[in-house]
Design a protein around this motif. Structure first.
Motif, PDB file in Angstrom:
ATOM      1  N   ALA A  21       0.818  -1.209   0.000  1.00 50.08           N
ATOM      2  CA  ALA A  21       0.000   0.000   0.000  1.00 50.08           C
ATOM      3  C   ALA A  21       0.855   1.264   0.000  1.00 50.08           C
ATOM      4  O   ALA A  21       0.327   2.369   0.030  1.00 50.08           O
ATOM      5  N   ALA A  22       2.162   1.116  -0.040  1.00 53.39           N
ATOM      6  CA  ALA A  22       3.064   2.261   0.071  1.00 53.39           C
ATOM      7  C   ALA A  22       2.925   3.242  -1.087  1.00 53.39           C
ATOM      8  O   ALA A  22       3.408   4.364  -0.996  1.00 53.39           O
ATOM      9  N   ALA A  23       2.273   2.839  -2.145  1.00 56.87           N
ATOM     10  CA  ALA A  23       2.122   3.721  -3.301  1.00 56.87           C
ATOM     11  C   ALA A  23       1.072   4.812  -3.061  1.00 56.87           C
ATOM     12  O   ALA A  23       0.946   5.717  -3.862  1.00 56.87           O
ATOM     13  N   VAL A  24       0.339   4.739  -1.956  1.00 55.50           N
ATOM     14  CA  VAL A  24      -0.639   5.780  -1.661  1.00 55.50           C
ATOM     15  C   VAL A  24       0.091   7.073  -1.305  1.00 55.50           C
ATOM     16  O   VAL A  24       1.293   7.076  -1.058  1.00 55.50           O
ATOM     17  N   ASP A  25      -0.643   8.150  -1.254  1.00 50.81           N
ATOM     18  CA  ASP A  25      -0.009   9.431  -0.939  1.00 50.81           C
ATOM     19  C   ASP A  25       0.573   9.405   0.475  1.00 50.81           C
ATOM     20  O   ASP A  25       0.189   8.593   1.313  1.00 50.81           O
ATOM     21  N   ASP A  26       1.509  10.294   0.729  1.00 50.51           N
ATOM     22  CA  ASP A  26       2.245  10.302   1.996  1.00 50.51           C
ATOM     23  C   ASP A  26       1.339  10.485   3.216  1.00 50.51           C
ATOM     24  O   ASP A  26       1.550   9.852   4.249  1.00 50.51           O
ATOM     25  N   GLU A  27       0.347  11.338   3.096  1.00 53.51           N
ATOM     26  CA  GLU A  27      -0.548  11.575   4.238  1.00 53.51           C
ATOM     27  C   GLU A  27      -1.315  10.303   4.601  1.00 53.51           C
ATOM     28  O   GLU A  27      -1.419   9.935   5.772  1.00 53.51           O
ATOM     29  N   THR A  28      -1.837   9.615   3.601  1.00 50.26           N
ATOM     30  CA  THR A  28      -2.568   8.371   3.849  1.00 50.26           C
ATOM     31  C   THR A  28      -1.646   7.313   4.429  1.00 50.26           C
ATOM     32  O   THR A  28      -2.017   6.603   5.372  1.00 50.26           O
ATOM     33  N   LYS A  29      -0.432   7.206   3.879  1.00 51.03           N
ATOM     34  CA  LYS A  29       0.531   6.229   4.383  1.00 51.03           C
ATOM     35  C   LYS A  29       0.877   6.537   5.846  1.00 51.03           C
ATOM     36  O   LYS A  29       0.928   5.628   6.675  1.00 51.03           O
ATOM     37  N   THR A  30       1.084   7.789   6.171  1.00 49.18           N
ATOM     38  CA  THR A  30       1.415   8.179   7.540  1.00 49.18           C
ATOM     39  C   THR A  30       0.273   7.828   8.493  1.00 49.18           C
ATOM     40  O   THR A  30       0.504   7.279   9.584  1.00 49.18           O
ATOM     41  N   ARG A  31      -0.950   8.118   8.094  1.00 47.50           N
ATOM     42  CA  ARG A  31      -2.110   7.793   8.943  1.00 47.50           C
ATOM     43  C   ARG A  31      -2.284   6.282   9.075  1.00 47.50           C
ATOM     44  O   ARG A  31      -2.581   5.780  10.161  1.00 47.50           O
ATOM     45  N   ALA A  32      -2.104   5.549   7.981  1.00 45.58           N
ATOM     46  CA  ALA A  32      -2.234   4.087   8.039  1.00 45.58           C
ATOM     47  C   ALA A  32      -1.170   3.477   8.949  1.00 45.58           C
ATOM     48  O   ALA A  32      -1.463   2.569   9.736  1.00 45.58           O
ATOM     49  N   LEU A  33       0.061   3.971   8.857  1.00 49.36           N
ATOM     50  CA  LEU A  33       1.112   3.484   9.750  1.00 49.36           C
ATOM     51  C   LEU A  33       0.766   3.792  11.208  1.00 49.36           C
ATOM     52  O   LEU A  33       0.994   2.957  12.089  1.00 49.36           O
ATOM     53  N   ALA A  34       0.217   4.954  11.479  1.00 51.24           N
ATOM     54  CA  ALA A  34      -0.168   5.305  12.852  1.00 51.24           C
ATOM     55  C   ALA A  34      -1.212   4.326  13.377  1.00 51.24           C
ATOM     56  O   ALA A  34      -1.149   3.902  14.544  1.00 51.24           O
ATOM     57  N   ILE A  35      -2.144   3.929  12.529  1.00 46.03           N
ATOM     58  CA  ILE A  35      -3.175   2.964  12.942  1.00 46.03           C
ATOM     59  C   ILE A  35      -2.539   1.606  13.236  1.00 46.03           C
ATOM     60  O   ILE A  35      -2.836   0.968  14.247  1.00 46.03           O
ATOM     61  N   VAL A  36      -1.653   1.154  12.355  1.00 45.16           N
ATOM     62  CA  VAL A  36      -0.956  -0.122  12.568  1.00 45.16           C
ATOM     63  C   VAL A  36      -0.140  -0.057  13.852  1.00 45.16           C
ATOM     64  O   VAL A  36      -0.163  -0.981  14.671  1.00 45.16           O
ATOM     65  N   PHE A  37       0.581   1.027  14.045  1.00 47.92           N
ATOM     66  CA  PHE A  37       1.413   1.158  15.243  1.00 47.92           C
ATOM     67  C   PHE A  37       0.567   1.200  16.510  1.00 47.92           C
ATOM     68  O   PHE A  37       0.959   0.625  17.527  1.00 47.92           O
ATOM     69  N   ASP A  38      -0.595   1.847  16.446  1.00 50.33           N
ATOM     70  CA  ASP A  38      -1.500   1.840  17.611  1.00 50.33           C
ATOM     71  C   ASP A  38      -1.927   0.413  17.945  1.00 50.33           C
ATOM     72  O   ASP A  38      -2.039   0.049  19.109  1.00 50.33           O
ATOM     73  N   GLY A  39      -2.160  -0.387  16.907  1.00 56.72           N
ATOM     74  CA  GLY A  39      -2.565  -1.776  17.131  1.00 56.72           C
ATOM     75  C   GLY A  39      -1.437  -2.645  17.661  1.00 56.72           C
ATOM     76  O   GLY A  39      -1.684  -3.595  18.387  1.00 56.72           O
ATOM     77  N   LEU A  40      -0.212  -2.323  17.324  1.00 51.78           N
ATOM     78  CA  LEU A  40       0.932  -3.102  17.791  1.00 51.78           C
ATOM     79  C   LEU A  40       1.423  -2.669  19.177  1.00 51.78           C
ATOM     80  O   LEU A  40       1.997  -3.485  19.915  1.00 51.78           O
ATOM     81  N   ALA A  41       1.194  -1.421  19.506  1.00 50.24           N
ATOM     82  CA  ALA A  41       1.750  -0.862  20.733  1.00 50.24           C
ATOM     83  C   ALA A  41       1.111  -1.459  21.983  1.00 50.24           C
ATOM     84  O   ALA A  41      -0.100  -1.679  22.045  1.00 50.24           O
ATOM     85  N   ALA A  42       1.960  -1.700  22.990  1.00 53.28           N
ATOM     86  CA  ALA A  42       1.472  -2.159  24.289  1.00 53.28           C
ATOM     87  C   ALA A  42       0.823  -0.985  25.019  1.00 53.28           C
ATOM     88  O   ALA A  42      -0.081  -1.161  25.811  1.00 53.28           O
ATOM     89  N   THR A  43       1.297   0.208  24.735  1.00 55.32           N
ATOM     90  CA  THR A  43       0.751   1.450  25.294  1.00 55.32           C
ATOM     91  C   THR A  43       0.522   2.389  24.130  1.00 55.32           C
ATOM     92  O   THR A  43       0.440   1.942  22.995  1.00 55.32           O
ATOM     93  N   ALA A  44       0.482   3.673  24.377  1.00 54.81           N
ATOM     94  CA  ALA A  44       0.284   4.632  23.293  1.00 54.81           C
ATOM     95  C   ALA A  44       1.399   4.487  22.270  1.00 54.81           C
ATOM     96  O   ALA A  44       2.557   4.255  22.621  1.00 54.81           O
ATOM     97  N   ALA A  45       1.046   4.630  20.998  1.00 51.48           N
ATOM     98  CA  ALA A  45       2.024   4.489  19.910  1.00 51.48           C
ATOM     99  C   ALA A  45       3.085   5.563  20.012  1.00 51.48           C
ATOM    100  O   ALA A  45       2.825   6.668  20.473  1.00 51.48           O
ATOM    101  N   PRO A  46       4.306   5.244  19.546  1.00 51.25           N
ATOM    102  CA  PRO A  46       5.389   6.239  19.579  1.00 51.25           C
ATOM    103  C   PRO A  46       5.111   7.395  18.635  1.00 51.25           C
ATOM    104  O   PRO A  46       4.444   7.248  17.663  1.00 51.25           O
TER     105      PRO A  46
END
Length: 181
Positions: free
Chosen positions: A156-181
């Motif tokens: 999915a990296a071919a999406v625009d930077d803003e969408t990629k940044t938001r999608a990564l934040a969602i993934v990181f929130d799901g992986l994080a034991a606490t608040a995402a970095p």
């Protein structure tokens, strides 16, 4: 191998990574030779086929990424894990283009490339384990799930930077034991 031969080989690999990373299967070994400042015979003396050249490019790329991951093992575990995850996603379009070019050239991603990829996977596993031990990543997450997320985000990296940044934040929130970095 003589020093000039080693220099030619390194330059060919550098240029091939750029050319095939940008052009994928439509890129040519002739363009690689021209930009590397060598003749096509020199390219094929080092790499008898286009597939052999692409295989060598992938091996070197995986080895470089593995080295980067291993160097992060001394850093803050959470920052290292999430930062390297982001780096792999950002780096993915070039890797995908090279991999697609390899398949188009009649090669496969087995052999040395598969071994180098496994080395990278182990290094990511070490980053994951350290991040879990530090409490930065959920304990119930395993490496196969992390790799599934990496593959999905990489595709999915071919999406625009803003969408990629938001999608990564969602993934990181799901992986994080606490608040995402």
């Amino acid at each position: 191998m003589r020093a000039d031969g080693q220099a030619n080989r390194g330059r060919i690999l550098d240029v091939a990574e750029e050319v095939f990373g940008r052009g994928g299967e439509s890129a040519s070994t002739e363009e690689v030779a021209r930009l590397a400042g060598v003749g096509i015979a020199t390219v094929f003396r080092h790499f008898p086929t286009k597939a052999a050249l692409l295989q060598a490019v992938l091996v070197r790329r995986f080895d470089r990424l593995r080295g980067q991951a291993e160097a992060l093992l001394e850093d803050d575990p959470g920052t290292a894990f999430f930062g390297f995850f982001r780096h792999l996603v950002t780096d993915a379009p070039t890797k995908i283009a090279i991999g697609d070019a390899l398949l188009d050239a009649g090669g496969d991603d087995g052999g040395e490339a598969a071994e180098a990829s496994l080395g990278l996977r182990r290094a990511v596993g070490a980053l994951l384990e350290r991040a879990q031990q530090a409490g930065a990543v959920r304990d119930d997450v395993e490496l196969p799930e992390v790799y599934a997320l990496l593959v999905a985000m990489s595709r999915a990296a071919a999406v625009d930077d803003e969408t990629k940044t938001r999608a990564l934040a969602i993934v990181f929130d799901g992986l994080a034991a606490t608040a995402a970095p």
